[in-house]
Design a protein around this motif. Structure first.
Motif, PDB file in Angstrom:
ATOM      1  N   PRO A 227       3.531   7.472  -2.394  1.00  0.00           N
ATOM      2  CA  PRO A 227       3.373   8.127  -1.099  1.00  0.00           C
ATOM      3  C   PRO A 227       1.908   8.211  -0.692  1.00  0.00           C
ATOM      4  O   PRO A 227       1.017   8.335  -1.547  1.00  0.00           O
ATOM      5  CB  PRO A 227       3.943   9.522  -1.347  1.00  0.00           C
ATOM      6  N   ASP A 228       1.673   8.113   0.599  1.00  0.00           N
ATOM      7  CA  ASP A 228       0.365   8.477   1.120  1.00  0.00           C
ATOM      8  C   ASP A 228       0.136   9.940   0.755  1.00  0.00           C
ATOM      9  O   ASP A 228       0.981  10.806   0.998  1.00  0.00           O
ATOM     10  CB  ASP A 228       0.358   8.290   2.648  1.00  0.00           C
ATOM     11  N   ARG A 229      -1.014  10.235   0.150  1.00  0.00           N
ATOM     12  CA  ARG A 229      -1.230  11.580  -0.386  1.00  0.00           C
ATOM     13  C   ARG A 229      -1.144  12.669   0.671  1.00  0.00           C
ATOM     14  O   ARG A 229      -0.799  13.814   0.369  1.00  0.00           O
ATOM     15  CB  ARG A 229      -2.590  11.651  -1.083  1.00  0.00           C
ATOM     16  N   ARG A 230      -1.466  12.344   1.918  1.00  0.00           N
ATOM     17  CA  ARG A 230      -1.414  13.351   2.989  1.00  0.00           C
ATOM     18  C   ARG A 230       0.017  13.758   3.327  1.00  0.00           C
ATOM     19  O   ARG A 230       0.231  14.769   3.989  1.00  0.00           O
ATOM     20  CB  ARG A 230      -2.122  12.817   4.230  1.00  0.00           C
ATOM     21  N   PHE A 231       0.993  12.976   2.856  1.00  0.00           N
ATOM     22  CA  PHE A 231       2.400  13.282   3.104  1.00  0.00           C
ATOM     23  C   PHE A 231       3.121  13.704   1.823  1.00  0.00           C
ATOM     24  O   PHE A 231       4.347  13.750   1.790  1.00  0.00           O
ATOM     25  CB  PHE A 231       3.098  12.058   3.708  1.00  0.00           C
ATOM     26  N   ALA A 232       2.364  14.053   0.783  1.00  0.00           N
ATOM     27  CA  ALA A 232       2.972  14.368  -0.508  1.00  0.00           C
ATOM     28  C   ALA A 232       3.781  15.663  -0.484  1.00  0.00           C
ATOM     29  O   ALA A 232       4.624  15.880  -1.354  1.00  0.00           O
ATOM     30  CB  ALA A 232       1.895  14.464  -1.594  1.00  0.00           C
ATOM     31  N   THR A 233       3.551  16.528   0.504  1.00  0.00           N
ATOM     32  CA  THR A 233       4.320  17.771   0.577  1.00  0.00           C
ATOM     33  C   THR A 233       5.584  17.613   1.414  1.00  0.00           C
ATOM     34  O   THR A 233       6.240  18.607   1.744  1.00  0.00           O
ATOM     35  CB  THR A 233       3.469  18.910   1.158  1.00  0.00           C
ATOM     36  N   GLY A 234       5.943  16.385   1.751  1.00  0.00           N
ATOM     37  CA  GLY A 234       7.156  16.162   2.534  1.00  0.00           C
ATOM     38  C   GLY A 234       7.039  16.783   3.907  1.00  0.00           C
ATOM     39  O   GLY A 234       5.980  16.741   4.541  1.00  0.00           O
ATOM     40  N   PRO A 235       8.102  17.418   4.394  1.00  0.00           N
ATOM     41  CA  PRO A 235       8.057  17.980   5.747  1.00  0.00           C
ATOM     42  C   PRO A 235       7.415  19.354   5.818  1.00  0.00           C
ATOM     43  O   PRO A 235       7.197  19.880   6.908  1.00  0.00           O
ATOM     44  CB  PRO A 235       9.542  18.072   6.121  1.00  0.00           C
ATOM     45  N   PHE A 236       7.098  19.966   4.685  1.00  0.00           N
ATOM     46  CA  PHE A 236       6.844  21.399   4.680  1.00  0.00           C
ATOM     47  C   PHE A 236       5.485  21.783   5.262  1.00  0.00           C
ATOM     48  O   PHE A 236       5.404  22.720   6.053  1.00  0.00           O
ATOM     49  CB  PHE A 236       7.067  21.953   3.275  1.00  0.00           C
ATOM     50  N   TYR A 237       4.412  21.106   4.880  1.00  0.00           N
ATOM     51  CA  TYR A 237       3.170  21.395   5.601  1.00  0.00           C
ATOM     52  C   TYR A 237       3.171  20.714   6.960  1.00  0.00           C
ATOM     53  O   TYR A 237       2.661  21.255   7.937  1.00  0.00           O
ATOM     54  CB  TYR A 237       1.929  20.954   4.817  1.00  0.00           C
ATOM     55  N   PHE A 238       3.765  19.552   7.046  1.00  0.00           N
ATOM     56  CA  PHE A 238       3.758  18.771   8.285  1.00  0.00           C
ATOM     57  C   PHE A 238       4.295  19.571   9.464  1.00  0.00           C
ATOM     58  O   PHE A 238       3.806  19.451  10.588  1.00  0.00           O
ATOM     59  CB  PHE A 238       4.590  17.497   8.086  1.00  0.00           C
ATOM     60  N   ARG A 239       5.271  20.414   9.243  1.00  0.00           N
ATOM     61  CA  ARG A 239       5.890  21.163  10.347  1.00  0.00           C
ATOM     62  C   ARG A 239       5.155  22.456  10.687  1.00  0.00           C
ATOM     63  O   ARG A 239       5.575  23.184  11.578  1.00  0.00           O
ATOM     64  CB  ARG A 239       7.343  21.465  10.004  1.00  0.00           C
ATOM     65  N   SER A 240       4.077  22.771   9.976  1.00  0.00           N
ATOM     66  CA  SER A 240       3.337  24.012  10.228  1.00  0.00           C
ATOM     67  C   SER A 240       2.368  23.831  11.384  1.00  0.00           C
ATOM     68  O   SER A 240       2.085  22.711  11.828  1.00  0.00           O
ATOM     69  CB  SER A 240       2.582  24.441   8.965  1.00  0.00           C
TER      70      SER A 240
ATOM     71  N   LEU B  32      11.045   5.982   7.630  1.00  0.00           N
ATOM     72  CA  LEU B  32      11.749   7.014   8.383  1.00  0.00           C
ATOM     73  C   LEU B  32      13.218   7.042   7.968  1.00  0.00           C
ATOM     74  O   LEU B  32      13.738   6.082   7.407  1.00  0.00           O
ATOM     75  CB  LEU B  32      11.650   6.748   9.886  1.00  0.00           C
ATOM     76  N   GLY B  33      13.868   8.145   8.265  1.00  0.00           N
ATOM     77  CA  GLY B  33      15.300   8.276   8.004  1.00  0.00           C
ATOM     78  C   GLY B  33      15.648   9.241   6.904  1.00  0.00           C
ATOM     79  O   GLY B  33      16.803   9.671   6.794  1.00  0.00           O
ATOM     80  N   GLY B  34      14.683   9.616   6.067  1.00  0.00           N
ATOM     81  CA  GLY B  34      14.975  10.519   4.951  1.00  0.00           C
ATOM     82  C   GLY B  34      14.928  11.983   5.313  1.00  0.00           C
ATOM     83  O   GLY B  34      15.564  12.807   4.658  1.00  0.00           O
TER      84      GLY B  34
ATOM     85  N   GLY C 258       0.810  -1.215   0.000  1.00  0.00           N
ATOM     86  CA  GLY C 258       0.000   0.000   0.000  1.00  0.00           C
ATOM     87  C   GLY C 258       0.841   1.262   0.000  1.00  0.00           C
ATOM     88  O   GLY C 258       2.074   1.214  -0.081  1.00  0.00           O
ATOM     89  N   PRO C 259       0.174   2.426   0.083  1.00  0.00           N
ATOM     90  CA  PRO C 259       0.900   3.693   0.132  1.00  0.00           C
ATOM     91  C   PRO C 259       1.734   3.795   1.407  1.00  0.00           C
ATOM     92  O   PRO C 259       1.446   3.149   2.411  1.00  0.00           O
ATOM     93  CB  PRO C 259      -0.220   4.742   0.100  1.00  0.00           C
ATOM     94  N   VAL C 260       2.757   4.638   1.340  1.00  0.00           N
ATOM     95  CA  VAL C 260       3.725   4.768   2.432  1.00  0.00           C
ATOM     96  C   VAL C 260       3.656   6.182   3.000  1.00  0.00           C
ATOM     97  O   VAL C 260       3.659   7.162   2.244  1.00  0.00           O
ATOM     98  CB  VAL C 260       5.154   4.470   1.942  1.00  0.00           C
ATOM     99  N   ALA C 261       3.621   6.280   4.315  1.00  0.00           N
ATOM    100  CA  ALA C 261       3.725   7.573   4.983  1.00  0.00           C
ATOM    101  C   ALA C 261       5.199   7.876   5.214  1.00  0.00           C
ATOM    102  O   ALA C 261       5.912   7.082   5.831  1.00  0.00           O
ATOM    103  CB  ALA C 261       2.984   7.556   6.317  1.00  0.00           C
ATOM    104  N   THR C 262       5.653   9.005   4.699  1.00  0.00           N
ATOM    105  CA  THR C 262       7.047   9.399   4.875  1.00  0.00           C
ATOM    106  C   THR C 262       7.168  10.896   4.667  1.00  0.00           C
ATOM    107  O   THR C 262       6.398  11.486   3.904  1.00  0.00           O
ATOM    108  CB  THR C 262       7.972   8.660   3.895  1.00  0.00           C
ATOM    109  N   LEU C 263       8.131  11.499   5.348  1.00  0.00           N
ATOM    110  CA  LEU C 263       8.435  12.904   5.124  1.00  0.00           C
ATOM    111  C   LEU C 263       9.489  13.072   4.035  1.00  0.00           C
ATOM    112  O   LEU C 263       9.919  14.193   3.761  1.00  0.00           O
ATOM    113  CB  LEU C 263       8.912  13.544   6.432  1.00  0.00           C
TER     114      LEU C 263
END
Length: 516
Positions: A416-429, A460-462, A399-404
């Motif tokens: 990628p899991d679509r909710r993580f498609a922006t990498g770390p940039f929205y995630f850290r807001s 994780l790790g990227g 299945g899709p993968v959650a990753t930053l």
């Protein structure tokens, strides 16, 4: 209007007879091929950068038939993933290095377009070659065209439009005007910072009707219609991704941390000075500003207007990064070539330009040295992706993968899991969207991440220091994941970790409480 001066070229220009003869004998296409090979090789040697995350993810998801904003979040204007999506699908597991190579090709095209624009403006071969080489040697260009970001595509489009503008002269055809409008609007549709120079040219066409404003507007209407059509699919998500997030998120991220000083005007100007000094950008600006004092030199008002508009687009974002100066470079080095056509640089000025040109190569040479010592970063990324793919295949986890770090996923054969498609940039807001808006826009922030939001596979790790990232963000993901049954899959010899998650505890409890 922009006119070509009738002053005869300064015959004191000396570039070396051997090089001059080589330039005349070697066809342009051969130089272009050589330039592409060099930029492509350098792109493979440049370190992995977390800035590439959302651009690779967007291209991959668009290659699967998904649309930005409607189906996944994208934090820029949308043209690049639409154009690169089919290519990412074709490249499959090699999408990440392939997109870097495409950007290297686009960077070579931008350099060739500046050369052709100089030649179209009456600049001699050796002078045009010198200005184009200085353009190619700036750290701004080498960085922007060496990564899988959204810098090279709009740069090539803008430089191509500049060539057509100069080549058209006083007898510009409607077809050329349509092409100019198309290229300028497409550049802005790939990166919003090109909207200011595009608008500046649009205003100029109203002042100088020989540029055929109607036909320019007709060409611009095509990319504009495409962007509006996508915006109509998900207007709120489009407005947030293309305008709100780029304006608010960087200031929020830096203002609350130890690097708040980067938002101050003084430090931003210092950054602009630093990035301009890594290459010939700074001395070229000095020469052009100095020549403005001489009324006889004011023969390129349009180029000066485009330089000014591009500088303004570089100053507006907070904080300042080197890639923001990319729109400045094509008109800047074209203007420099036209100045040197009329007045050859003195020996001292040539020495200054040579010194700055060498400085511009230093970051790339350091990356080259690291690649020779430690191995090609892209080769290692592909090897690690193969290891992750083999591990997930053995676990039947498809299945899709959650990753930053979604730019690392193509090599694993996973999306990628679509909710993580922006990498770390929205995630850290924090608090830029409500919980309901995050759901509608296919986003999730670290502050709202719940164990149930994570799919079965987490990589994780990227998002670590080796990629310019923040490992604290991944630590947050790992803490949230620990609320569910977790298995950590061993990946010896890599920088990555894979978490396989079981069903959320609450869901398991509900199932166990049902009557048999």
């Amino acid at each position: 209007m922009m006119t070509v001066a009738t002053i005869q070229p300064d015959m004191r220009w000396q570039f070396g007879s051997t090089l001059g003869d080589a330039l005349r004998r070697c066809p342009l296409w051969a130089w272009a091929v050589l330039l592409t090979i060099v930029l492509a090789a350098l792109s493979m040697m440049r370190p992995i950068d977390h800035d590439e995350s959302q651009y690779v993810a967007a291209a991959v998801l668009s290659g699967e038939g998904l649309l930005p904003y409607r189906d996944y979040a994208y934090l820029q204007t949308p043209l690049q993933p639409l154009l690169f999506g089919p290519l990412a699908r074709l490249l499959s597991e090699f999408a990440y290095p392939g997109l870097r190579l495409v950007n290297a090709l686009l960077g070579a095209l931008a350099i060739v377009f500046v050369y052709r624009a100089a030649r179209a403006g009456g600049v001699p071969v050796r002078v045009a070659f010198a200005a184009s080489a200085l353009f190619a040697g700036t750290d701004i260009l080498l960085f922007g065209t060496g990564l899988a970001r959204n810098d090279a595509l709009p740069l090539a489009l803008f430089a191509g439009a500049l060539w057509l503008i100069v080549a058209g002269g006083e007898r510009r055809t409607p077809a050329a005007a349509v092409a100019i409008g198309l290229l300028l609007a497409a550049a802005a549709a790939a990166k919003a910072s090109y909207a200011l120079p595009a608008a500046a040219y649009g205003l100029w066409t109203l002042w100088d009707r020989s540029h055929r404003p109607f036909w320019v507007a007709l060409g611009a209407a095509v990319p504009v219609a495409l962007v509006l059509a996508l915006a109509d699919q998900a207007p709120e998500a489009f407005w947030f991704g293309a305008f709100v997030f780029p304006a608010d998120a960087p200031e929020q991220y830096y203002a609350g941390g130890a690097r708040a000083y980067k938002l101050t005007l003084g430090f931003r100007l210092l950054d602009l000075l630093k990035f301009s000094a890594l290459g010939a950008t700074l001395p070229a600006l000095v020469v052009i500003v100095w020549r403005l004092r001489d009324a006889r030199e004011r023969v390129d008002t349009l180029l000066e207007l485009l330089i000014l508009a591009s500088l303004l687009s570089a100053v507006l974002p907070e904080p300042t990064w080197r890639q923001y100066l990319l729109p400045v470079l094509p008109p800047l080095f074209l203007r420099l070539a036209r100045i040197w056509r009329l007045s050859a640089p003195a020996r001292r000025q040539r020495a200054v330009f040579a010194l700055f040109a060498v400085a511009g190569l230093v970051p790339t040479l350091l990356a080259f040295g690291a690649a020779v010592t430690d191995g090609l970063p892209m080769t290692r990324a592909l090897r690690e992706g193969d290891a992750v793919e083999a591990l997930l295949d053995a676990e039947a986890a498809h299945g899709p993968v959650a990753t930053l770090a979604p730019h690392l996923l193509p090599a694993t054969g996973r999306l990628p899991d679509r909710r993580f498609a922006t990498g770390p940039f929205y995630f850290r807001s924090h608090g830029l969207l409500s919980h309901a808006e995050e759901g509608r826009f296919h986003l999730v922030s670290g502050a709202r991440l719940a164990a149930g939001d994570l799919p079965r596979v987490v990589l994780l790790g990227g998002e670590s220091q080796w990629a310019g990232g923040d490992s604290a963000l991944e630590a947050l993901v790992a803490r949230v994941a620990s609320a569910r049954p977790v298995r950590v899959l061993s990946l010896s010899g890599t920088r990555l970790r894979v978490l396989l998650l079981g069903p959320p505890q609450a869901a398991r409890a509900r199932r166990s409480s049902k009557p048999s």
